[in-house]
Motif scaffolding. Structure first.
Motif, PDB file in Angstrom:
ATOM      1  N   THR A  62       0.707  -1.396  -0.048  1.00 35.73           N
ATOM      2  CA  THR A  62      -0.023   0.106  -0.067  1.00 35.73           C
ATOM      3  C   THR A  62       0.886   1.080  -0.114  1.00 35.73           C
ATOM      4  O   THR A  62       1.862   1.359   0.621  1.00 35.73           O
ATOM      5  CB  THR A  62      -1.007   0.153   1.011  1.00 35.73           C
ATOM      6  N   VAL A  63       0.798   2.406  -1.029  1.00 33.48           N
ATOM      7  CA  VAL A  63       1.210   3.542  -0.872  1.00 33.48           C
ATOM      8  C   VAL A  63       0.018   4.654  -1.037  1.00 33.48           C
ATOM      9  O   VAL A  63      -1.067   4.382  -1.565  1.00 33.48           O
ATOM     10  CB  VAL A  63       2.367   3.635  -2.164  1.00 33.48           C
ATOM     11  N   ASP A  64       0.192   5.923  -0.648  1.00 34.60           N
ATOM     12  CA  ASP A  64      -0.575   6.674  -0.805  1.00 34.60           C
ATOM     13  C   ASP A  64      -0.593   7.362  -2.182  1.00 34.60           C
ATOM     14  O   ASP A  64       0.688   7.533  -2.781  1.00 34.60           O
ATOM     15  CB  ASP A  64      -0.303   8.140   0.030  1.00 34.60           C
ATOM     16  N   LEU A  65      -1.400   7.685  -2.927  1.00 36.24           N
ATOM     17  CA  LEU A  65      -1.358   8.543  -4.207  1.00 36.24           C
ATOM     18  C   LEU A  65      -0.511   9.736  -4.117  1.00 36.24           C
ATOM     19  O   LEU A  65      -0.563  10.176  -3.210  1.00 36.24           O
ATOM     20  CB  LEU A  65      -2.897   8.607  -4.818  1.00 36.24           C
ATOM     21  N   PRO A  66       0.202   9.976  -5.142  1.00 29.57           N
ATOM     22  CA  PRO A  66       0.808  11.418  -5.328  1.00 29.57           C
ATOM     23  C   PRO A  66      -0.510  12.381  -5.148  1.00 29.57           C
ATOM     24  O   PRO A  66      -1.446  12.433  -5.531  1.00 29.57           O
ATOM     25  CB  PRO A  66       1.375  11.386  -6.668  1.00 29.57           C
ATOM     26  N   SER A  67       0.030  13.271  -4.275  1.00 27.21           N
ATOM     27  CA  SER A  67      -0.882  14.828  -3.905  1.00 27.21           C
ATOM     28  C   SER A  67      -0.101  15.826  -3.596  1.00 27.21           C
ATOM     29  O   SER A  67       1.026  15.912  -3.192  1.00 27.21           O
ATOM     30  CB  SER A  67      -1.772  14.302  -2.822  1.00 27.21           C
ATOM     31  N   ALA A  68      -0.873  17.006  -3.933  1.00 25.05           N
ATOM     32  CA  ALA A  68      -0.228  18.241  -3.602  1.00 25.05           C
ATOM     33  C   ALA A  68      -1.291  19.397  -3.541  1.00 25.05           C
ATOM     34  O   ALA A  68      -2.371  19.283  -4.193  1.00 25.05           O
ATOM     35  CB  ALA A  68       0.770  18.690  -4.811  1.00 25.05           C
ATOM     36  N   SER A  69      -0.910  20.347  -2.767  1.00 19.93           N
ATOM     37  CA  SER A  69      -2.156  21.277  -2.596  1.00 19.93           C
ATOM     38  C   SER A  69      -2.617  22.033  -4.078  1.00 19.93           C
ATOM     39  O   SER A  69      -1.350  22.334  -4.900  1.00 19.93           O
ATOM     40  CB  SER A  69      -1.602  22.593  -1.587  1.00 19.93           C
ATOM     41  N   GLY A  70      -3.810  22.136  -4.362  1.00 18.73           N
ATOM     42  CA  GLY A  70      -4.124  22.713  -5.467  1.00 18.73           C
ATOM     43  C   GLY A  70      -4.313  21.807  -6.632  1.00 18.73           C
ATOM     44  O   GLY A  70      -4.366  22.356  -7.865  1.00 18.73           O
ATOM     45  N   ASP A  83      -5.300  18.001  -8.596  1.00 21.20           N
ATOM     46  CA  ASP A  83      -5.867  16.691  -8.524  1.00 21.20           C
ATOM     47  C   ASP A  83      -5.330  15.597  -8.990  1.00 21.20           C
ATOM     48  O   ASP A  83      -4.059  15.697  -9.813  1.00 21.20           O
ATOM     49  CB  ASP A  83      -7.342  16.698  -9.113  1.00 21.20           C
ATOM     50  N   THR A  84      -5.570  14.372  -8.840  1.00 20.72           N
ATOM     51  CA  THR A  84      -4.701  13.162  -9.135  1.00 20.72           C
ATOM     52  C   THR A  84      -5.595  12.294 -10.168  1.00 20.72           C
ATOM     53  O   THR A  84      -6.762  11.636  -9.889  1.00 20.72           O
ATOM     54  CB  THR A  84      -4.224  12.261  -8.138  1.00 20.72           C
ATOM     55  N   TYR A  85      -5.041  12.044 -11.353  1.00 23.90           N
ATOM     56  CA  TYR A  85      -5.617  11.071 -12.391  1.00 23.90           C
ATOM     57  C   TYR A  85      -4.471   9.936 -12.331  1.00 23.90           C
ATOM     58  O   TYR A  85      -3.379  10.048 -12.456  1.00 23.90           O
ATOM     59  CB  TYR A  85      -5.765  11.762 -13.570  1.00 23.90           C
ATOM     60  N   PHE A  86      -5.119   8.592 -12.129  1.00 25.90           N
ATOM     61  CA  PHE A  86      -4.308   7.598 -12.323  1.00 25.90           C
ATOM     62  C   PHE A  86      -5.094   6.487 -13.098  1.00 25.90           C
ATOM     63  O   PHE A  86      -5.935   6.469 -13.556  1.00 25.90           O
ATOM     64  CB  PHE A  86      -4.013   6.960 -10.646  1.00 25.90           C
ATOM     65  N   TYR A  87      -3.950   5.613 -13.676  1.00 30.31           N
ATOM     66  CA  TYR A  87      -4.188   4.727 -14.834  1.00 30.31           C
ATOM     67  C   TYR A  87      -3.726   3.258 -14.284  1.00 30.31           C
ATOM     68  O   TYR A  87      -2.367   3.416 -14.077  1.00 30.31           O
ATOM     69  CB  TYR A  87      -3.648   5.248 -16.099  1.00 30.31           C
ATOM     70  N   VAL A  88      -4.373   2.153 -14.258  1.00 31.90           N
ATOM     71  CA  VAL A  88      -3.595   0.861 -13.986  1.00 31.90           C
ATOM     72  C   VAL A  88      -3.156   0.336 -15.457  1.00 31.90           C
ATOM     73  O   VAL A  88      -4.096  -0.189 -16.193  1.00 31.90           O
ATOM     74  CB  VAL A  88      -4.906   0.039 -13.314  1.00 31.90           C
ATOM     75  N   PHE A  89      -1.893   0.214 -15.536  1.00 37.06           N
ATOM     76  CA  PHE A  89      -1.382  -0.524 -16.734  1.00 37.06           C
ATOM     77  C   PHE A  89      -1.164  -1.911 -16.377  1.00 37.06           C
ATOM     78  O   PHE A  89      -1.428  -2.525 -17.652  1.00 37.06           O
ATOM     79  CB  PHE A  89       0.017   0.129 -16.731  1.00 37.06           C
ATOM     80  N   ALA A 113       0.512   7.862 -12.311  1.00 35.81           N
ATOM     81  CA  ALA A 113      -0.271   8.905 -11.703  1.00 35.81           C
ATOM     82  C   ALA A 113      -0.056  10.325 -12.200  1.00 35.81           C
ATOM     83  O   ALA A 113       1.212  10.673 -12.413  1.00 35.81           O
ATOM     84  CB  ALA A 113      -0.375   8.966 -10.237  1.00 35.81           C
ATOM     85  N   PHE A 114      -0.924  11.217 -12.389  1.00 37.67           N
ATOM     86  CA  PHE A 114      -0.479  12.540 -12.786  1.00 37.67           C
ATOM     87  C   PHE A 114      -1.147  13.490 -11.874  1.00 37.67           C
ATOM     88  O   PHE A 114      -2.263  13.500 -11.286  1.00 37.67           O
ATOM     89  CB  PHE A 114      -1.464  12.720 -14.175  1.00 37.67           C
ATOM     90  N   LEU A 115      -0.223  14.556 -11.330  1.00 42.73           N
ATOM     91  CA  LEU A 115      -0.870  15.491 -10.476  1.00 42.73           C
ATOM     92  C   LEU A 115      -1.226  16.726 -11.444  1.00 42.73           C
ATOM     93  O   LEU A 115      -0.262  17.138 -12.451  1.00 42.73           O
ATOM     94  CB  LEU A 115       0.242  16.191  -9.558  1.00 42.73           C
ATOM     95  N   ILE A 116      -2.252  17.270 -11.054  1.00 37.77           N
ATOM     96  CA  ILE A 116      -2.858  18.166 -12.451  1.00 37.77           C
ATOM     97  C   ILE A 116      -3.613  19.333 -11.758  1.00 37.77           C
ATOM     98  O   ILE A 116      -4.487  19.229 -10.761  1.00 37.77           O
ATOM     99  CB  ILE A 116      -4.043  17.673 -13.295  1.00 37.77           C
ATOM    100  N   ASP A 117      -3.131  20.410 -12.281  1.00 35.28           N
ATOM    101  CA  ASP A 117      -3.761  21.714 -11.658  1.00 35.28           C
ATOM    102  C   ASP A 117      -4.881  21.991 -12.902  1.00 35.28           C
ATOM    103  O   ASP A 117      -4.597  22.189 -14.055  1.00 35.28           O
ATOM    104  CB  ASP A 117      -2.961  22.949 -11.824  1.00 35.28           C
TER     105      ASP A 117
END
Length: 249
Positions: A180-188, A190-196, A232-236
């Motif tokens: 188990t890990v945390d999804l990447p995150s940052a203030s401002g 959102d996180t989009y992730f894709y299971v390859f 995973a993508f961190l997106i503004d």
């Protein structure tokens, strides 16, 4: 306040937007379609994540891209790139390619007859303005460490080995069964992730191969039900964008 209390997680099944050109096949994942109240197929600067397949001995002839950033992520196998600038590059598990195709960039892709079948992601990022200078980046990337996120591209000035010209950061991970890990995150962001590859659970929602999730306003752990590969993508979502790319509109 519980950081999970205000978040929203939206799941999308495998995309049904595909093109079959015989030896070259593509599946177009549109991150904006994860969100039921979003009127754009992209999500801010992330236009689309394309799962691409190339059989051995395949040539995608010379063609032009404009006003988009194209990233080739190849976890296994090889993708061979030639371009109008005279570059002959091999993108594989140890090297990554970014084409910052602003005012225009010509390239072709191929596999040789003795190359393995190729499955990769080609990621399209929207730039903030049109007709930016065109350039290409081809860089070695750090070796993956099991169960740790690897930061591969980000905005100019980030600590990633490659950059794109908008507010998107990209990570991948090889997550072992039961880890188990945390999804990447940052203030401002959102996180989009894709299971390859594999199957994971985020919160109490399961995601299988080629399914994706969009996490809005929060943090969330992800657990692997089987050995898995995720990106995973961190997106503004509020970053300025243009929508005139050749593919990533």
């Amino acid at each position: 306040m519980d950081p999970h209390s205000a978040q929203s997680l939206y799941k999308s099944p495998r995309t049904d937007v595909s093109q079959n050109q015989g030896k070259f096949r593509t599946h177009f994942n549109f991150p904006g379609r994860n969100h039921p109240d979003h009127d754009d197929h992209g999500y801010g600067p992330l236009a689309t994540v394309v799962e691409s397949f190339m059989d051995p001995d395949t040539l995608i002839r010379m063609h032009q891209h404009r006003n988009e950033e194209i990233i080739s992520w190849v976890p296994d196998g090889v993708m061979r790139h030639d371009d109008g600038e005279g570059n002959k590059l091999v993108t594989d598990a140890e090297n990554m390619l970014v084409m910052n195709a602003g005012s225009g960039f010509w390239h072709e892709e191929r596999t040789l007859a003795d190359d393995p079948p190729l499955r990769m992601l080609q990621i399209f990022v929207r730039p903030p303005s049109l007709e930016l200078p065109s350039k290409i980046q081809h860089e070695p990337i750090p070796a993956p460490v099991a169960n740790e996120w690897r930061h591969l591209f980000g905005p100019e000035g980030s600590d990633a080995p490659l950059f794109v010209r908008n507010e998107v950061d990209f990570y991948d991970i090889r997550l072992g069964e039961g880890e188990t890990v945390d999804l990447p995150s940052a203030s401002g962001r959102d996180t989009y992730f894709y299971v390859f590859e594999g199957e994971v659970t985020a919160g109490d929602t399961s995601f299988s191969k080629a399914e994706s999730g969009l996490l809005v306003d929060g943090e969330l752990p992800v657990s692997a039900a089987t050995d898995s590969i995720l990106v995973a993508f961190l997106i503004d979502p509020d970053a300025p964008v243009t929508r005139q790319g050749t593919i990533g509109r």
